[in-house]
Structure formats: C-alpha cells, structure tokens
Design an enzyme around this catalytic site. Structure first.
Site, PDB file in Angstrom:
ATOM      1  N   GLU A 135       0.818  -1.222   0.000  1.00 48.58           N
ATOM      2  CA  GLU A 135       0.000   0.000   0.000  1.00 48.58           C
ATOM      3  C   GLU A 135       0.851   1.271   0.000  1.00 48.58           C
ATOM      4  O   GLU A 135       0.473   2.280   0.593  1.00 48.58           O
ATOM      5  CB  GLU A 135      -1.000   0.005   1.163  1.00 48.58           C
ATOM      6  CG  GLU A 135      -2.075  -1.061   1.018  1.00 48.58           C
ATOM      7  CD  GLU A 135      -3.331  -0.778   1.837  1.00 48.58           C
ATOM      8  OE1 GLU A 135      -3.652   0.405   2.068  1.00 48.58           O
ATOM      9  OE2 GLU A 135      -4.002  -1.751   2.226  1.00 48.58           O
ATOM     10  N   HIS A 447      -1.968  -1.255  10.109  1.00 47.54           N
ATOM     11  CA  HIS A 447      -1.372  -2.575  10.325  1.00 47.54           C
ATOM     12  C   HIS A 447      -0.153  -2.447  11.224  1.00 47.54           C
ATOM     13  O   HIS A 447       0.472  -1.388  11.297  1.00 47.54           O
ATOM     14  CB  HIS A 447      -0.908  -3.195   9.004  1.00 47.54           C
ATOM     15  CG  HIS A 447      -1.996  -3.775   8.165  1.00 47.54           C
ATOM     16  ND1 HIS A 447      -2.045  -5.105   7.808  1.00 47.54           N
ATOM     17  CD2 HIS A 447      -3.087  -3.207   7.593  1.00 47.54           C
ATOM     18  CE1 HIS A 447      -3.100  -5.335   7.049  1.00 47.54           C
ATOM     19  NE2 HIS A 447      -3.754  -4.191   6.905  1.00 47.54           N
TER      20      HIS A 447
END
EC number: 3.1.4.12
Length: 458
Positions: A135, A447
């Site tokens: 990402e 995350h």
C-alpha cells in the site's frame, strides 16, 4: 564469518489521494515520520514489557521541533519539491514554522522513569536492511517516488516496485502498491499480475513482486547460498455489504464467512497463482525462498483464539501443493515455515485491529481508531506474514528434471534444512507495532509490521 540482515514487511497504508478509512489518515505526516532522517527518532521501551497478545510495549518519539510544516501542496504529493523545501522551512538554513494546531500531541502511553529510550538509526525504517512495503501506491501522487529518494540517501541503494497498470488496456485504476527497498544488490526482479479482484480491489492491479537479492555482495554469483528469493504481495481483502445494502466495507471478524464467498474465492485463485509463480522462479536453484506481505488471510481461529484458523491451514495447503499437469497431482513441493507463529509458540498475534483494556481490566476497547476502518475495530486479525519456503524436491544439473523425495513421518525432510548459510535467527521474528506519540495518530499504519533477522554464516 557471521552477519545478520534485518527484514521487515509492512503495510504502510499510504493509499492514493482521497482514499481513506476515516476523516483524515495523515499520509504525509506518517510517511515523514517513517523515512525522514532529520527527526532523531527514539524508541521508548517499557522495560521490555509486552501486551497480553505479545506486542512489544515500545513507542517511537521524534523531534517535533524539526518536523516540517506540510502544506496542502505537499512535496509528497506534487513535483515542486525544491521550491517547497525553501518555502516550508524544510531547508536546514531556514527556521521551520510551527506545526499546525491540528497536529496536537496525543500520547499512546504515559512517559515515566520505567521507559528506556534508544535511538534506532537515522530514521525509523533505516534500522532495517531489506523492507517489503504494501500500500505504498504511486498512482496520482509523488509519495512513492519521494519515499524511494529519501530511502536511497539512507543506504537503500536498490529498489523494485510493482508497475503501473496498462490504463488503456485494462479496467485497473491504480498500481499494486508494492515496493521493496534494499541495502543489498537486487540482481533480478519480476512482477506477476493476479486474477482481477472484486469490490474495491478490482481497481488495483494486485500481484506479487519478486526480487532476487545478493546478500553476500562479495560472494560468487554462481553460489546459490549468496542469494535470497524474496516475494512480497498484497492479496484480495475480505469485504461484506453494509446492513443497508450500500457500498462494501471491510468485513468484521464475526461476520458470516458466506458473505465473503466472492472475496475468498478470488483469494484462493490468487494463492494458486502465487505458488506457481514462486515455483517458476525458484525451481532451478537452491537459494532461500521467503514470502513476506499482507496475505489478507486471518491466521487466528477467532478474535479470542490465537491458534491456527481454518483459512490459515487452507492457505498453507494451497501454497505447499502443486496442481501443475506435468507434476504428480497434489504433490507437495514446499514445506512452509511461518516464522512469526513459530516464535510465538504456535499462536498468531494480531497485526490489525488490536485492543486494549481500560483501567478496570474488564472492558476492552480498540487500541487504534484514527486510521483503522471502523469495521475492523478490535477485530484482532493476523494478516501479515513472513514465510520460509523449503523445497521438497531436488533440481537436476540442468535445472529441469525434478526428483521428489517423500520425508519419513518421524524424520524431517533434508530439504527443510537445506539452507546452511542463510537461516532465520530463532526467536527474532516479532511484531513491530510502530506506535508513535505526539501526533493525532498513535500508529504509523492501520497494520503492524512483522520483522525477522536472517543469519548468514559464510
């Protein structure tokens, strides 16, 4: 000679402009914290303590007086980097204007004498040697490019990224968001584009990025033990419709699995494609094979049970067994070692949606709510992995014919111990939460990262 290499995989949640989970996801501020070499980062350890889930109680702090003012026309987004350095005070000769009032301090933990402060390196990420990022998109901004430029200044002389999609020949809107940066030479790279995803994932050209890295730079190029095969990927996520039937959002851990059938089916296809790509790239030599990334497969049985879940076991089965027509049906070609699980005594610590308890230790609340999708608050999923692939076959001299060996049930396969010169250091694999204090966000991504240490004996 013995040396170590520190490997990190991290979904950094730097999506294209305008794509976010909540009101603000502070992309530029977070990426500045991660890679800037002028912020004097420190890690505050609370005497080595860990949460109930095994997450280290370590919080980063940076020199806020050196933090640059980030305007709307940020150099992270737009190609006017030189001018903005002078205007915004990023030039060392100019005095930086104070951070905007919205960057008010929010501490994750109380500072106290119990904390030990350590300066890890020039920047937070510079303490690692090889980093796999998910990402970190290149689409519609200069963030990925600027990130690589800054990383290069800190010793990451080699990098590879997933390519931009063929815009006129596909329905993809953005790239796959994969980046590998390395302090060791990347001698080969490739990218495999997955079966197109569904829901919002259909807009991203997701796939697997392959790099072959020479971790013994002075060693012979003919010696397989001087290289590692490194694969990083970000697979199809699990989504489910909102109760009102409107747009899709990330599914919570308690929602019925049937509602995610479409997503799960695509991910199963991608897992098969991933295995065949790994096999294609590695069957001709004996270099160590590592897969690191966000596989979007929950390793846990449930939020409250950290043991192996069904989806996790299915993933390992698919990655281990080939369905190629020219190989024996269902033949096991790899034995897979989950480094984080092994170092956590067979349990899966969460990497998304962690929780904390209030002072009475009876009520649990989400640990992070600024970046995380509300549907993932407190979900306690383990989605991020570093997997070691051990071959269950031997290549012939010409690297074409395969000789399969079936290990004895009581004796491990000799191929699972084939990497004598490069091996993971037992007990070194851990979750890196990247907690930070002094900002509106308390983590540098939604995350956690996962890191390990590779030991080289040559």
């Amino acid at each position: 000679m013995t040396k170590t290499i520190k490997l990190l995989t991290y979904n950094v949640f730097i999506r294209p402009p305008g794509i976010k989970n909540n009101e603000n996801d502070w992309k530029d501020e977070r990426i500045e914290c991660l890679i800037s070499d002028s912020l004097s980062p420190h890690i505050n350890y609370n005497k080595g303590s860990k949460s109930a889930q095994g997450i280290p109680n370590a919080v980063y702090s940076v020199d806020k007086t050196s933090f640059p003012y980030i305007p709307y026309f940020s150099p992270w987004k737009y190609p006017v980097y030189g001018k903005l350095m002078e205007v915004t005070g990023m030039n060392k000769k100019a005095k930086s204007p104070p951070p905007p009032s919205s960057l008010k301090q929010q501490n994750l933990h109380n500072n106290s004498s119990d904390y030990q402060s350590i300066a890890p390196s020039k920047s937070i990420l510079a303490q690692y040697d090889i980093i796999c990022l998910q990402e970190l998109f290149s689409a519609f901004s200069y963030r990925q490019r600027r990130f690589i430029e800054k990383a290069e200044q800190q010793g990451f002389q080699y990098y590879a990224t997933s390519p931009s999609p063929p815009y006129l020949r596909s329905t993809f809107l953005v790239d796959g968001g994969l980046t590998v940066i390395s302090k060791y030479p990347i001698v080969a790279s490739d990218f495999f584009l997955y079966e197109q995803g569904v829901d919002s994932d259909m807009l991203s050209s997701k796939g697997v990025l392959y790099t072959k890295i020479k971790v013994v730079p002075t060693g012979s190029s003919n010696d397989d033990e001087n290289f590692i095969h490194l694969f990083t990927t970000h697979m199809q996520a699990s989504y489910a419709p909102k109760s009102d039937g409107s747009k899709t959002v990330k599914a919570s851990a308690t929602q019925d699995q049937a509602s995610n059938y479409k997503n799960d089916n695509i991910r199963l296809i991608q897992l098969n494609q991933l295995r065949e790509f790994i096999f294609e790239k590695t069957f001709k030599d004996k270099s160590i094979i590592i897969l690191a990334g966000d596989l979007n497969v929950n390793g846990r049985v449930s939020k409250d049970d950290p043991k192996d879940g069904d989806s996790y076991l299915q993933m390992l089965e698919l990655l281990s067994n080939s369905d190629q027509r020219d190989l024996p049906t269902g033949k096991k070609i790899f034995t897979i070692q989950d480094l984080l699980r092994d170092d956590f005594n067979g349990e899966h610590p969460p990497t998304v949606g962690d929780i904390k308890f209030l002072k009475d230790k009876k009520q649990e609340i989400p640990l992070e709510t600024v970046l995380t999708n509300p549907n993932d608050f407190g979900c306690m999923k383990r989605l991020d992995y570093i997997l070691l692939f051990n071959r269950e076959f031997e290549t012939s001299i010409d690297g074409v014919e395969l000789n399969f060996k079936v290990p004895s049930p009581t004796q491990p396969s000799k191929h699972s111990q084939q990497h004598n010169s490069i091996s993971p250091l037992k007990g070194s694999t851990k979750v890196d939460p990247f907690f930070i204090q002094g900002f509106p966000f308390t983590q540098l991504s939604d995350h956690y990262g996962v890191s390990t240490i590779l030991q080289i004996n040559k």
